[in-house]
Design an enzyme around this catalytic site. Structure first.
Site, PDB file in Angstrom:
ATOM      1  N   PHE A 187      -5.805 -13.525  38.556  1.00  0.00           N
ATOM      2  CA  PHE A 187      -4.912 -14.775  38.490  1.00  0.00           C
ATOM      3  C   PHE A 187      -3.810 -15.114  39.770  1.00  0.00           C
ATOM      4  O   PHE A 187      -3.302 -13.800  40.121  1.00  0.00           O
ATOM      5  CB  PHE A 187      -3.634 -14.462  37.365  1.00  0.00           C
ATOM      6  CG  PHE A 187      -2.798 -15.545  37.054  1.00  0.00           C
ATOM      7  CD1 PHE A 187      -2.967 -16.349  36.333  1.00  0.00           C
ATOM      8  CD2 PHE A 187      -1.732 -15.360  37.702  1.00  0.00           C
ATOM      9  CE1 PHE A 187      -2.105 -17.756  35.908  1.00  0.00           C
ATOM     10  CE2 PHE A 187      -0.685 -16.509  37.653  1.00  0.00           C
ATOM     11  CZ  PHE A 187      -0.900 -17.590  36.837  1.00  0.00           C
ATOM     12  N   ASP A 206      -2.902 -10.131  47.152  1.00  0.00           N
ATOM     13  CA  ASP A 206      -1.825 -10.911  46.321  1.00  0.00           C
ATOM     14  C   ASP A 206      -0.903  -9.857  45.699  1.00  0.00           C
ATOM     15  O   ASP A 206      -1.299  -9.572  44.622  1.00  0.00           O
ATOM     16  CB  ASP A 206      -2.656 -11.778  45.396  1.00  0.00           C
ATOM     17  CG  ASP A 206      -1.533 -12.460  44.569  1.00  0.00           C
ATOM     18  OD1 ASP A 206      -0.443 -12.234  44.455  1.00  0.00           O
ATOM     19  OD2 ASP A 206      -1.941 -13.639  44.011  1.00  0.00           O
ATOM     20  N   LYS A 242       7.642 -14.024  43.391  1.00  0.00           N
ATOM     21  CA  LYS A 242       8.376 -13.596  42.084  1.00  0.00           C
ATOM     22  C   LYS A 242       9.512 -12.497  42.554  1.00  0.00           C
ATOM     23  O   LYS A 242      10.511 -13.268  42.808  1.00  0.00           O
ATOM     24  CB  LYS A 242       7.255 -12.440  41.343  1.00  0.00           C
ATOM     25  CG  LYS A 242       6.268 -13.387  40.661  1.00  0.00           C
ATOM     26  CD  LYS A 242       5.626 -12.925  39.482  1.00  0.00           C
ATOM     27  CE  LYS A 242       4.834 -13.951  38.679  1.00  0.00           C
ATOM     28  NZ  LYS A 242       3.489 -13.789  38.720  1.00  0.00           N
TER      29      LYS A 242
HETATM   30  C1  LIG Z   1       2.501 -15.209  39.287  1.00  0.00           C
HETATM   31  C2  LIG Z   1       1.448 -14.779  39.985  1.00  0.00           C
HETATM   32  C3  LIG Z   1       1.048 -15.893  40.884  1.00  0.00           C
HETATM   33  C4  LIG Z   1       1.571 -17.345  41.061  1.00  0.00           C
HETATM   34  O1  LIG Z   1       2.959 -17.346  41.105  1.00  0.00           O
HETATM   35  P1  LIG Z   1       3.768 -18.705  40.595  1.00  0.00           P
HETATM   36  O2  LIG Z   1       5.168 -18.202  41.394  1.00  0.00           O
HETATM   37  O3  LIG Z   1       3.935 -18.919  39.386  1.00  0.00           O
HETATM   38  O4  LIG Z   1       3.251 -19.837  41.303  1.00  0.00           O
HETATM   39  C5  LIG Z   1       0.124 -15.612  41.965  1.00  0.00           C
HETATM   40  N1  LIG Z   1      -0.400 -14.326  41.881  1.00  0.00           N
HETATM   41  C6  LIG Z   1       0.009 -13.353  41.128  1.00  0.00           C
HETATM   42  C7  LIG Z   1      -0.918 -11.981  41.161  1.00  0.00           C
HETATM   43  C8  LIG Z   1       1.052 -13.700  39.957  1.00  0.00           C
HETATM   44  O5  LIG Z   1       1.197 -12.571  39.290  1.00  0.00           O
END
Ligand SMILES: *Cc1c(COP(=O)(O)O)cnc(C)c1O
Length: 401
Positions: free
Chosen positions: A141, A226, A255
């Protein structure tokens, strides 16, 4: 009852149905606790998908935000502002990298890492024009843009959004050999979550990250981590990659970087990578704005001091110890690192959704990741009593106490 029903009806009537929220309408929050429109209090064990690692309205973060609101909020990058420079230096130092590139949302930061990796591939590695490929992981994700859902393996995420962006090769998460096989002279990056959050806190086998580091070094490929959800204290370390003492070439952060107050994301990398970005080749109106970066500076300061990481270790051990006995007695599996756990509910005891609904009735907010899996991620400022309450709520929701 009335107020809750009214707010739900308004939202469901006028806001698109891209989520399926639990039936609770929140109006206030402080620390690990939130209050609904009818005055009921709940322990927040989702914490904004880890955007709220420092809890609701952390006094240090609110103080900085209030001061900055009265001072300067937005300049655009057409001019310099007095918060971006210090934020960039402080975040670069936290990551051990030479530079950062600020954006707003997580998806934008992932997009930025993809653009940087491709440009680096053409200009530095010498990949043939338009041939750049990136290795991604099943169950990933990384956000919701059209390019990012192009390499999602979740039909809900990509279905109906074709045509997709080419240039991605997806391999099973946790399988080093599959990555080594997928990498060739066109490969510019291996992009992964060091722990897959949305997939249900999936932790790869020990040594996986270190082995990927070696594969990338051997092939001259950028390792892109990520850490939007796994980083910034959640996993008990500043970054989840720290667990294997691995430094990726690019950190992708978001985040909790905005302290749960506003969107703030960034990528961090060395000059040899980020210097491929030149004026006009990438940007964002709100990226690097002084309000967000002032808050980000305080987040970085808190992480430098190390208390959030230490709390994640301590409270995480408590949560793990409390949940472990439920395996075979309501739970089929438990995965946890730091104050972050994925629990798989035994179908005989209900679905993940049903367990979350029962927990809601007990004053604890959590959300199913999918199917049988519930993700637990209380704010790192939760107390020992809060964690006991969470463990008790899970036990009672499974009917095992
Ligand atoms: C939440 C998340 C995203 C996307 O972040 P948004 O601020 O919702 O665009 C990307 N990568 C990971 C691992 C996430 O948990």
């Amino acid at each position: 009852m009335g107020a809750t029903a009214d707010h739900i009806r308004l939202t469901e009537t006028y806001a698109a149905h891209n989520y399926r929220p639990l039936p609770v309408v929140l109006a206030a929050g402080e620390g690990a606790w939130v209050t609904d429109v009818e005055g009921r209090r709940y322990l927040d064990c989702l914490a904004g998908y880890s955007a709220l690692n420092f809890g609701h309205g952390h006094p240090r973060l609110l103080g900085v935000a209030h001061r900055q609101l009265d001072c300067l909020t937005l300049t655009s990058r057409a001019f310099f502002n007095d918060q971006l420079g210090p934020f960039a230096k402080e975040l670069a130092e936290l990551t051990g990298k030479e530079m950062i590139l600020p954006m707003n949302t997580g998806a934008e930061a992932v997009e930025t890492s993809i653009k940087v990796a491709r440009k680096w591939g053409y200009e530095v590695k010498g990949v043939a024009p338009e041939q750049a490929s990136i290795v991604t992981m099943s169950g990933n994700f990384h956000g919701r843009t059209t390019t990012i859902v192009s390499f999602s393996t979740d039909p809900d995420a990509f279905g109906g959004y074709a045509p997709f962006t080419p240039g991605f090769r997806t391999v099973p998460f946790g399988d080093v050999e599959a990555v080594a096989t997928a990498v060739d002279e066109t490969t510019v990056a291996v992009l992964l979550e060091p722990i897959q959050g949305e997939a249900g806190v999936i932790i790869p086998p020990d040594g996986y990250l270190r082995a990927l580091r070696e594969v990338c070094d051997r092939a001259g490929v950028l390792l892109v981590a990520d850490e939007i959800q796994s980083g910034l204290g959640r996993a008990g370390t500043t970054f989840a990659c720290d667990h294997e003492e691995v430094a990726p070439d690019i950190y992708v952060l978001g985040k909790a970087l905005g302290g749960g107050l506003l969107p703030l994301s960034a990528i961090a990398a060395d000059r040899a990578v980020l210097d491929v970005i030149t004026p006009g080749t990438h940007g964002s109106t709100f990226g690097g704005n002084p309000l967000a970066t002032a808050v980000g500076r305080e987040v970085v300061a808190m992480l430098r001091e190390g208390e959030p990481q230490a709390l994640a270790v301590e409270l995480g051990a408590q949560l793990e110890a409390g949940l472990r006995p439920l395996i075979g007695n309501g739970l089929t599996e438990l995965r946890s690192r730091g104050l972050w756990a994925g629990i798989d509910v035994d179908p005989a005891f209900g679905t993940g959704r049903e367990v979350c609904e029962r927990m809601l009735g007990l004053g604890v907010l959590a959300k199913e990741a999918h199917g049988q899996t519930v993700r637990l991620a209380p704010p790192l400022v939760a107390s020992v009593d809060d964690i006991d309450l969470l463990i008790d709520a899970i036990r009672r929701s499974l009917g095992t106490s």
